[in-house]
Enzyme design. Structure first.
Site, PDB file in Angstrom:
ATOM      1  N   GLY A  27      -5.551  -6.928   1.573  1.00  0.00           N
ATOM      2  CA  GLY A  27      -6.034  -5.892   2.477  1.00  0.00           C
ATOM      3  C   GLY A  27      -5.190  -4.645   2.352  1.00  0.00           C
ATOM      4  CD  GLU A  28      -0.616  -4.250   3.063  1.00  0.00           C
ATOM      5  OE1 GLU A  28      -0.256  -3.509   2.109  1.00  0.00           O
ATOM      6  OE2 GLU A  28       0.108  -5.123   3.540  1.00  0.00           O
ATOM      7  N   GLY A  29      -5.901  -1.696   2.073  1.00  0.00           N
ATOM      8  CA  GLY A  29      -6.361  -0.662   1.147  1.00  0.00           C
ATOM      9  C   GLY A  29      -5.718  -0.770  -0.213  1.00  0.00           C
ATOM     10  CB  SER A  30      -3.433  -3.314  -1.680  1.00  0.00           C
ATOM     11  OG  SER A  30      -4.231  -4.435  -1.332  1.00  0.00           O
ATOM     12  CB  ILE A  80      -0.986   0.007   1.193  1.00  0.00           C
ATOM     13  CG1 ILE A  80      -1.912   1.227   1.120  1.00  0.00           C
ATOM     14  CG2 ILE A  80      -0.261  -0.022   2.519  1.00  0.00           C
ATOM     15  CD1 ILE A  80      -2.724   1.338  -0.148  1.00  0.00           C
TER      16      ILE A  80
END
Length: 345
Positions: A312-315, A94
């Protein structure tokens, strides 16, 4: 528990004018496909024929989960704090995607089970050093859950104050697919087995163990359907903060870029409280996590990307942002038939 947000449904009055503007661009009718629908949606969210993207940001909420002690993840709980350090050092996926696409990246300590070093991009909103184990007791008290929702809202309010009008949310927390799966099951009514996936990469035996643990948790807390009660019993500090973040972003009329499975389950809790929040959302991708496509179907949403992500992570939100920027650029910068002197308009 109640939430106090005033979210107006998106006004559809400009639909015909926006569609006419899109149709008059120098291209065959409908030839930019779903990019045209994306441009229309952004125009409606911002209630303008000429939308803009100002100070776009990704906010990652990090928190630990008591259920991690029961072996529901392939990674130890210590990874949560280690990955927060990696985000801040610029070494995570991210971090790279946000930098490459011009997105302001913020990390929130919602409840990491470690003392984190201060950093200019780290927001300290820690409520506790991880949630309780929901096999034994609710993950959060009602007070802690309410506090987390408000903290998420306050963080978004600060981004909005700086002019940000486009925001995406990510998460980090070992064990949080377990929380998300229980939220999805309780709030959609879908069978738990359809909501539970491999998370960080569980094998068949580990996946079976995870499902068994989550069924035990349901037996400990039967017939819970109120969204905020479900969130308090099975959620995480980071998931509850993300729930509040969604609600405040919608209240402020911001364009919300939704990431993957866990981010989607936080949105589910928000939408069960205030369905209008969905009007402000663009769904970035469908992940490889079991349950995510069914969750998107529940929302009646179609994701922009299908890259088999499960990070996840907003990737996924960061990767989808160039499409959002391109849709806005098409609406604002592409010539009409009349402007270009091209026959066909």
């Amino acid at each position: 528990m109640q939430t106090h947000f005033l979210i107006k449904p998106v006004d559809s009055e400009l639909t015909d004018a926006l569609q006419a503007k899109i149709d008059q661009k120098t291209k065959p009718l409908g030839s930019l496909g779903r990019l045209e629908a994306l441009a229309l949606r952004i125009g409606l969210i911002q209630n303008t024929l000429s939308p803009t993207l100002i100070n776009p940001a990704i906010v990652i909420f990090a928190g630990d989960h008591g259920i991690a002690a029961n072996g529901v993840s392939a990674y130890p709980q210590s990874v949560t704090a280690q990955m927060v350090a990696n985000f801040l050092a610029g070494g995570a996926a991210i971090s790279v995607f946000a930098k490459h696409n011009g997105l302001d990246l913020w990390i929130v300590d919602a409840g990491v089970n470690a003392k984190l070093s201060p950093h200019s991009k780290l927001i300290d909103a820690k409520i506790g050093k991880g949630t309780r184990n929901f096999l034994d007791a609710p993950a959060m008290t009602e007070s802690e859950c309410t506090q987390a929702i408000q903290a998420g809202a306050d963080i978004v309010q600060e981004r909005h104050r700086t002019g940000c009008n486009c925001i995406g949310f990510g998460e980090m927390g070992i064990g949080n697919t377990s929380s998300a799966s229980l939220l999805m099951h309780c709030l959609t009514g879908l069978p738990l087995a359809q909501c539970v996936g491999r998370g960080t990469g569980l094998n068949e035996a580990q996946l079976g163990h995870k499902l068994s643990v989550l069924n035990q948790a349901l037996a400990q807390h039967p017939n819970i359907h109120d969204p905020l009660q479900v969130l308090a019993i099975f959620g995480g500090f980071e998931i509850a903060m993300m729930t509040g973040a969604y609600l405040k972003a919608a209240e402020r009329g911001m364009l919300i870029v939704v990431d993957g499975f866990i981010a989607g389950c936080a949105l589910l809790a928000a939408a069960k409280c205030h369905p209008e929040v969905l009007d402000y959302c663009v769904f970035s991708h469908v992940s490889d996590e079991q349950g995510h496509q069914a969750l998107l179907d529940h929302f009646g949403a179609q994701a922009l990307l299908d890259l088999e992500l499960r990070l996840g992570e907003g990737s996924g939100a960061a990767l989808a942002y160039p499409l959002i920027a391109s849709a806005v650029a098409m609406l604002n910068e592409m010539a009409s038939f009349a402007e270009a002197g091209v026959d066909g308009g």
